[in-house]
Design an enzyme around this catalytic site. Structure first.
Site, short mmCIF file in Angstrom:
data_model
loop_
_atom_site.label_atom_id
_atom_site.label_comp_id
_atom_site.label_asym_id
_atom_site.label_seq_id
_atom_site.Cartn_x
_atom_site.Cartn_y
_atom_site.Cartn_z
CG ASP A 63 -0.32 -0.09 2.53
OD1 ASP A 63 0.92 -0.17 2.60
OD2 ASP A 63 -1.05 -0.10 3.54
CB SER A 64 4.56 1.69 -0.04
OG SER A 64 4.79 0.51 -0.78
CD GLU A 201 7.97 -0.33 7.83
OE1 GLU A 201 8.23 0.76 7.30
OE2 GLU A 201 6.94 -0.98 7.57
#
Length: 286
Positions: A63-64, A201
């Site tokens: 979705d980046s 992350e």
């Protein structure tokens, strides 16, 4: 035999071509725990997928794309329809890698049933092999619900971009003992719920090492540790298409500079009327 879509780069047309099925599978990815590190990059288009696919074990339709492709301020505005369009393109452009598609914000948090509806629709629309969702222990029942119903799930803990409004930014997570303990607990809960892999992350390294050591599915680091079972980056960051990137990004090329130089040369040739030349025009028949 199966029908796989490949891109004819000479004509820029996608044509179905019968080919033996050689694509990696979700079980083969899970089996790589503790073995050769897994290679994962983001992809949003057919051509990018074609170029990355031979070198990657997994392609993430992240979705980046909200920021990279659409110039949005965060991933929060990304829709299911946007993910489906790009996911289908990446599946058409790949042949080897497992394609994982992000579930966008608002498409899965309300309930496991809502998550199943969204995930099933995405997999039907795209042909992707798995979905990825963000969140810790609170999302474990959803991961279990999906996994038990035939939808492979990749988890995502630590810095979770969809929660940027709650986190207050994109800084590294786990700098306090309490936060570190929570991230480890979150990751362990998601793995125990049946995730086939876990993205970690933007965390301080000991968290990533501890999770990699204590869970039975592969960990995929991004700003985590080289000791993770694999790594993922946004391809455009890794290729040097953006000037500003996160601390954890290594630029393996300077495509922004090379593209700029190529366009500068093109513009000069057009203005000097040296392009098009004899090789690029059609002469009349004798």
């Amino acid at each position: 035999m199966s029908t796989t879509f490949t891109l004819d780069t000479a004509t820029s047309r996608a044509n179905p071509t019968p080919a033996p099925m050689k694509r990696l599978t979700v079980p083969s990815i899970r089996a790589r725990k503790g073995a050769e590190p897994l290679v994962m990059l983001t992809a949003y288009t057919v051509r990018t997928a074609q170029l990355l696919d031979p070198h990657c074990d997994m392609l993430l339709v992240g979705d980046s794309l909200g920021q990279v492709v659409y110039g949005l301020p965060s991933t929060v505005p990304v829709t299911l329809e946007m993910m489906a369009a790009h996911g289908a393109a990446v599946v058409r452009g790949s042949y080897h890698a497992v394609v994982v598609i992000d579930m966008p914000f608002g498409s899965y948090e309300a309930s496991p049933e809502k998550a199943f509806e969204s995930a099933a629709w995405l997999l039907k629309q795209t042909g992707a092999a798995a979905v990825k969702l963000e969140g810790g222990r609170a999302m474990a029942p959803t991961v279990k619900f999906l996994s038990e119903r035939g939808i492979p799930v990749m988890g995502h803990v630590g810095l979770t971009p969809q929660a940027v409004n709650t986190l207050g930014g994109y800084g590294a997570r786990g700098r306090t003992q309490a936060e570190a303990a929570k991230i480890i607990d979150d990751g362990q809960a998601i793995a125990a719920a049946g995730a086939f892999a876990l993205v970690i992350e933007g965390v301080v390294e000991p968290i990533a090492i501890e999770l990699t050591r204590t869970i039975d599915c592969p960990t995929i680091g991004i700003g985590a540790s080289a000791q993770c079972d694999g790594q993922v980056l946004v391809a455009e960051d890794m290729l040097g298409l953006f000037d500003r990137t996160a601390r954890f990004v290594k630029k393996f090329d300077d495509l922004a500079g090379r593209i700029s130089a190529a366009v500068e040369t093109y513009a000069a040739d057009v203005r000097s009327r040296t392009f098009p030349g004899a090789e690029q025009i059609y002469a009349p028949k004798d």
